[in-house]
Every structure is written in C-alpha cells, then in structure tokens.
Design an enzyme around this catalytic site. Structure first.
Site, PDB file in Angstrom:
ATOM      1  N   GLU A  33       0.857  -1.198   0.000  1.00 17.07           N
ATOM      2  CA  GLU A  33       0.000   0.000   0.000  1.00 17.07           C
ATOM      3  C   GLU A  33       0.889   1.242   0.000  1.00 17.07           C
ATOM      4  OE1 GLU A  33      -3.265   1.163  -0.065  1.00 17.07           O
ATOM      5  OE2 GLU A  33      -2.309   3.116   0.271  1.00 17.07           O
ATOM      6  N   GLN A  34       0.544   2.213  -0.856  1.00 17.19           N
ATOM      7  CA  GLN A  34       1.409   3.400  -0.971  1.00 17.19           C
ATOM      8  C   GLN A  34       1.343   4.334   0.243  1.00 17.19           C
ATOM      9  OE1 GLN A  34       0.134   5.715  -4.343  1.00 17.19           O
ATOM     10  NE2 GLN A  34      -1.840   6.218  -3.449  1.00 17.19           N
ATOM     11  N   ARG A 107     -16.926   4.792   6.361  1.00 21.09           N
ATOM     12  CA  ARG A 107     -15.921   4.058   5.563  1.00 21.09           C
ATOM     13  C   ARG A 107     -14.794   3.532   6.434  1.00 21.09           C
ATOM     14  NH1 ARG A 107     -16.693   6.253   0.109  1.00 21.09           N
ATOM     15  NH2 ARG A 107     -14.852   5.187  -0.604  1.00 21.09           N
ATOM     16  N   TYR A 216     -27.519  10.308   5.214  1.00 25.36           N
ATOM     17  CA  TYR A 216     -27.875   9.211   6.118  1.00 25.36           C
ATOM     18  C   TYR A 216     -26.938   9.211   7.330  1.00 25.36           C
ATOM     19  CZ  TYR A 216     -24.266   6.993   3.156  1.00 25.36           C
ATOM     20  OH  TYR A 216     -23.137   6.727   2.439  1.00 25.36           O
ATOM     21  N   ASP A 296     -12.040  -0.628  -8.260  1.00 26.84           N
ATOM     22  CA  ASP A 296     -12.076   0.531  -9.160  1.00 26.84           C
ATOM     23  C   ASP A 296     -11.000   0.449 -10.246  1.00 26.84           C
ATOM     24  OD1 ASP A 296     -14.191   1.668  -7.836  1.00 26.84           O
ATOM     25  OD2 ASP A 296     -13.134   3.509  -7.257  1.00 26.84           O
TER      26      ASP A 296
HETATM   27  P1  FAD Z   1      -9.570   2.674  -3.588  1.00 25.04           P
HETATM   28  O1  FAD Z   1     -10.456   2.898  -2.441  1.00 25.04           O
HETATM   29  O2  FAD Z   1      -9.212   3.832  -4.456  1.00 25.04           O
HETATM   30  O3  FAD Z   1      -8.230   2.021  -2.991  1.00 25.04           O
HETATM   31  C1  FAD Z   1      -7.044   1.915  -3.747  1.00 25.04           C
HETATM   32  C2  FAD Z   1      -5.873   1.741  -2.794  1.00 25.04           C
HETATM   33  O4  FAD Z   1      -4.692   1.558  -3.568  1.00 25.04           O
HETATM   34  C3  FAD Z   1      -5.646   2.965  -1.926  1.00 25.04           C
HETATM   35  O5  FAD Z   1      -5.415   2.561  -0.601  1.00 25.04           O
HETATM   36  C4  FAD Z   1      -4.420   3.620  -2.554  1.00 25.04           C
HETATM   37  O6  FAD Z   1      -3.647   4.353  -1.624  1.00 25.04           O
HETATM   38  C5  FAD Z   1      -3.681   2.401  -3.081  1.00 25.04           C
HETATM   39  N1  FAD Z   1      -2.797   2.715  -4.205  1.00 25.04           N
HETATM   40  C6  FAD Z   1      -3.095   3.473  -5.288  1.00 25.04           C
HETATM   41  N2  FAD Z   1      -2.037   3.528  -6.129  1.00 25.04           N
HETATM   42  C7  FAD Z   1      -1.075   2.759  -5.586  1.00 25.04           C
HETATM   43  C8  FAD Z   1       0.267   2.439  -5.964  1.00 25.04           C
HETATM   44  N3  FAD Z   1       0.786   2.914  -7.106  1.00 25.04           N
HETATM   45  N4  FAD Z   1       1.007   1.623  -5.172  1.00 25.04           N
HETATM   46  C9  FAD Z   1       0.471   1.128  -4.003  1.00 25.04           C
HETATM   47  N5  FAD Z   1      -0.784   1.429  -3.571  1.00 25.04           N
HETATM   48  C10 FAD Z   1      -1.545   2.239  -4.353  1.00 25.04           C
HETATM   49  N6  FAD Z   1     -19.440   2.822  -2.991  1.00 25.04           N
HETATM   50  C11 FAD Z   1     -20.416   2.115  -2.373  1.00 25.04           C
HETATM   51  O7  FAD Z   1     -20.413   0.880  -2.452  1.00 25.04           O
HETATM   52  N7  FAD Z   1     -21.399   2.720  -1.637  1.00 25.04           N
HETATM   53  C12 FAD Z   1     -21.450   4.076  -1.515  1.00 25.04           C
HETATM   54  O8  FAD Z   1     -22.356   4.593  -0.859  1.00 25.04           O
HETATM   55  C13 FAD Z   1     -20.450   4.832  -2.158  1.00 25.04           C
HETATM   56  N8  FAD Z   1     -20.475   6.164  -2.062  1.00 25.04           N
HETATM   57  C14 FAD Z   1     -19.512   6.853  -2.674  1.00 25.04           C
HETATM   58  C15 FAD Z   1     -19.559   8.227  -2.557  1.00 25.04           C
HETATM   59  C16 FAD Z   1     -18.605   8.944  -3.200  1.00 25.04           C
HETATM   60  C17 FAD Z   1     -18.731  10.389  -3.074  1.00 25.04           C
HETATM   61  C18 FAD Z   1     -17.553   8.347  -3.936  1.00 25.04           C
HETATM   62  C19 FAD Z   1     -16.494   9.156  -4.616  1.00 25.04           C
HETATM   63  C20 FAD Z   1     -17.488   6.994  -4.041  1.00 25.04           C
HETATM   64  C21 FAD Z   1     -18.474   6.230  -3.429  1.00 25.04           C
HETATM   65  N9  FAD Z   1     -18.463   4.871  -3.519  1.00 25.04           N
HETATM   66  C22 FAD Z   1     -19.435   4.153  -2.911  1.00 25.04           C
HETATM   67  C23 FAD Z   1     -17.426   4.202  -4.333  1.00 25.04           C
HETATM   68  C24 FAD Z   1     -16.310   3.595  -3.522  1.00 25.04           C
HETATM   69  O9  FAD Z   1     -15.817   4.508  -2.587  1.00 25.04           O
HETATM   70  C25 FAD Z   1     -15.144   3.139  -4.400  1.00 25.04           C
HETATM   71  O10 FAD Z   1     -15.635   2.577  -5.584  1.00 25.04           O
HETATM   72  C26 FAD Z   1     -14.334   2.106  -3.642  1.00 25.04           C
HETATM   73  O11 FAD Z   1     -13.831   2.662  -2.453  1.00 25.04           O
HETATM   74  C27 FAD Z   1     -13.153   1.616  -4.483  1.00 25.04           C
HETATM   75  O12 FAD Z   1     -12.357   0.753  -3.714  1.00 25.04           O
HETATM   76  P2  FAD Z   1     -10.959   0.256  -4.257  1.00 25.04           P
HETATM   77  O13 FAD Z   1     -10.345  -0.505  -3.133  1.00 25.04           O
HETATM   78  O14 FAD Z   1     -11.126  -0.419  -5.579  1.00 25.04           O
HETATM   79  O15 FAD Z   1     -10.126   1.566  -4.571  1.00 25.04           O
END
Ligand code: FAD
Length: 391
Positions: A33-34, A107, A216, A296
C-alpha cells in the site's frame, strides 16, 4: 495452488476484501500500500444486499450488525417544498426478496474491520509506504518496482490500486477518463448539531434541477453523512479531498428547502470536501498473464448508485473463489474475469444512467423515472450473490 503467495497492490476496500477472501481460501497474501499508514477518509458508504452477502462470507456480519446503521424507509423529497416524491424500503422488502438488506456505515469502520481481520490471520500481510511505479512480466515472474527503487518478484499480482491504477496502465496503457460535468461535496455533521425533526426518515434524498443531495446517519447515529451533487462546466483538480467552505456549498444550493440548508450549514469547516467526477467506458480486459485488476482499477464507476465499494467487495469474494477453483493463476484470473465482467459493466452503466435521471431538470417526473429504475434494481443490482455466482 494454495502454496502460492498472492501479491496485491492497494489496501483499499477491494484489495482488503480480496486478501481476506484469499486467506479464507488458504492462500498467503502480501498487500503493498502506498500510504504511510492505513486509513480511509471520513465519509459514509451504503452497502447493498449483495455486499452484505459477501461480508457475511468474509466473517464480518457481526461487525455490520454492531457498527452499521440499518435504514428502513428512505424518502425521496422535492428540493424546494420538501414534499415526499417517493418512499423506498431498504429493509424488510429487500430481506424478503434477496435475503439481505441495506446497511450504511462509516468508511473507516468498514476499512478498519477488513484490515484488522486480514492482520489477525497474518500480522505481516500488509506493508505500507510502498508505492508501485512499474510492473513487468518475465515468463512466470511478475516484477513489481517501487518508488523507493526496490523490486520484488511475485508469482501473481492483483492491482487493487483504484481508478487511476498504475497496474492497469502498465498492462494496457493510459486510459482517458472524461469529466462528466458533475461535481460533489461530502460532509460529516455531528448529530447533536442537527435538529431531529428534519430527519424524517434519517435516510433520504432531495432531488432538484441538476442537483441532488443524499444523507444518512453513520457511527451509531452520532454523525450525519451527506453527499451533494451539482453541475460545473469544467474541473481539473484530482482527488476527492479538496477542502470547500459552507458558504460555497450554501451558495450552490440557494433556494433549497430549509431542512437541507440547516444540516449543510452545521457542517464543521474541516469536514467538508469537494471533487469532480470522471467517467470511463467499461474496460474489456481485466488481466494479462499473471497480472489482474479488481475494484475501481478494473471498473471505475460514478457514485450515483453508491455501488463502487459494493462491486469491490463482491470482487474480493469471487476472486478468492476463482483462485480456490483454478489450477493456475492464469486460469484463476480468466475465471474471475468471466464471472464478473458482465455484472460490473452492467452496474457501471446503470450508475451512469442514474446520474442522468437524478440530474434531469424536472424533479416532478422523478417518481416515474425512479420506478423504471427500481424495476431494474430488482433484476440487475440486487438479484446477484457473489457467494453463489458460478466461477
Ligand atoms: P480505492 O479505495 O481507491 O483504494 C485503492 C488503494 O490503492 C488505496 O489505498 C491507494 O492508496 C492504493 N494505491 C493506489 N495507487 C497505488 C500504488 N501505485 N502503489 C500502491 N498502492 C496504491 N461505494 C459504495 O459501495 N457505496 C457508496 O455509498 C459509495 N459512495 C460513494 C460516494 C462517493 C462520493 C464516492 C467518490 C465513491 C463512493 N463509492 C461508494 C465508491 C467507492 O468509494 C469506491 O468505488 C471504492 O472505495 C473503491 O475501492 P478500491 O479498493 O477499488 O479503490
């Protein structure tokens, strides 16, 4: 296969869900993790029945019961006069139909519980302060380069590094997200600053012309979470933690019902952020060789259905089950992509559609538009179970 170590990049909600699922299936995992320390931003998250099934599979149902708020009726109201345009049941109706309900949670509570569970299985599993800058495949070896100059060799790598994924760029080249014309604010308001009579029911939306507000409670009802969407012609800043001011927010929502303006005005200045929303076409390939994507990184999504984290949690369970079923990493990644790509692309498209519906100029026609979408929610959003989905 179970003797193989699985390397993940990114300890967000998707990466941690996958790590926990893989550990449960008998794999050793390492997550790089970065960030210098683990954490999540202060904001709420809604979890649909499908995510609840996945979290139950991962052993986190007791945490959900303890920490999450369980909305029953959700009201959709008119932005100006506060009239109820629609009521949606997020509790019993879903439980009866899909065996699970909606939850809303802070979160950091969800992220913390996932990290704690991964570390309870293996205290060394998560390594922080490690930013990946390159990924190269040489035969069966994946070389992962970090910003500090160090390189590791992995048997298989999963990029869970978010919507601007470095792993995805290394596999498939740069993508070009398009600015949607929407921006959003998110805020957390201590509940003792919010008059209780403006929260009937506590979970709900206000719909107005080209604007929408969702609110909420989280943290056992001690905080009110809200997200407010608006249109803005251009946006260049990255990230979703750009500070805003209450004055800017109130200017944008001038003329809205006092119930909305009251909780907006009560937001502490350090708890109000804004960001611009960018959209991607769904990607057609989620892996190459022994390097895969999830969360994502694989399927960036607009937030209008609150389903990004939901998809990431579902991914984690299905990826673990694919690894359990497969005889090689390549086979596991193919099984994972086959099992997930249609579901994720569908939700990504629905989320885009929902954004257009919310922002259509006329709030009066919302109930009819929402009815159409509700029928589709039944088919497409909730009638899915990552625990039983064939892999
Ligand atoms: P991320 O949460 O982006 O995690 C990626 C991780 O990788 C981070 O810890 C980052 O630091 C790390 N990283 C990145 N690049 C590197 C690198 N080069 N080297 C090492 N580590 C790295 N979703 C829902 O299900 N319900 C909701 O109600 C909801 N509401 C939302 C409201 C908003 C306003 C937004 C913007 C999003 C919402 N989402 C919701 C969507 C949700 O937050 C994201 O889709 C989800 O958190 C994505 O998770 P992830 O682990 O794929 O990516």
């Amino acid at each position: 296969m179970q003797t193989m170590e699985v390397t993940l990049l990114g300890a967000g909600i998707a990466g941690l869900s996958a790590a926990l699922g893989l550990q449960r299936a008998g794999f050793k995992v390492r997550i790089y993790e970065q960030a210098p320390e683990l954490g999540e931003v202060g904001a709420g998250l809604s979890l649909s029945p499908t995510a609840a099934h996945a979290l139950t599979y991962l052993g986190l149902k007791p945490m959900l019961e303890e920490k999450a708020y369980k909305p029953d009726d959700q009201a959709v109201r008119h932005y100006k006069d506060g009239r109820v345009l629609q009521r949606v049941n997020r509790g019993k109706a879903l439980l009866d139909a899909y065996g699970e309900r909606y939850y809303v949670i802070h979160r950091a509570d969800l992220h913390g519980a996932l990290a704690e569970a991964v570390r309870a299985n293996d205290p060394e599993a998560i390594l922080v302060n490690r930013r990946c800058v390159s990924v190269t495949q040489r035969g069966r070896i994946v070389e992962v380069g970090f910003a500090d100059g160090e390189t590791i060799n992995a048997d298989v790598l999963i990029g869970a590094d978010g919507s601007r994924s470095v792993v995805r760029t290394c596999l498939f080249g740069e993508s070009s997200p398009v600015y949607t014309g929407y921006i959003a604010w998110r805020g957390l308001v201590p509940m003792d600053r919010v008059p209780p009579d403006i929260l009937d029911p506590p979970s709900g939306l206000f719909i107005g012309p080209r604007h929408m507000v969702n609110r909420y409670p989280v943290r056992n009802g001690t905080l009110l979470n809200f997200v407010a969407f608006a249109e803005r012609e251009a946006w260049t800043a990255e990230g979703w933690s750009i500070h805003s001011t209450v004055a800017e927010l109130l200017r944008e929502f001038e003329g809205w019902h006092s119930d909305v303006l009251t909780f907006m005005a009560a937001t502490p200045p350090d708890q109000l952020f804004k960001w611009g929303m960018f959209d991607h076409e769904p990607f057609e390939h989620w892996y190459r060789g022994r390097v895969g994507l999830l969360g994502d990184a694989a399927h960036p999504i607009l937030p209008f259905l609150g389903h990004g984290a939901v998809l990431g949690i579902e991914d984690g369970v299905v990826l673990a089950r694919a690894f359990q079923a497969a005889e090689s990493p390549e086979e596991a990644l193919q099984r994972f992509q086959d099992a997930r790509i249609e579901r994720a692309s569908h939700v990504v498209r629905e989320s885009r559609k929902a954004g257009k519906e919310f922002h259509a100029a006329d709030p009066e026609s919302y109930p009819e538009r929402a009815r159409n979408r509700a029928a589709d929610e039944g088919r497409g959003l909730f009638a899915y179970n990552p625990v039983t989905q064939p892999v």
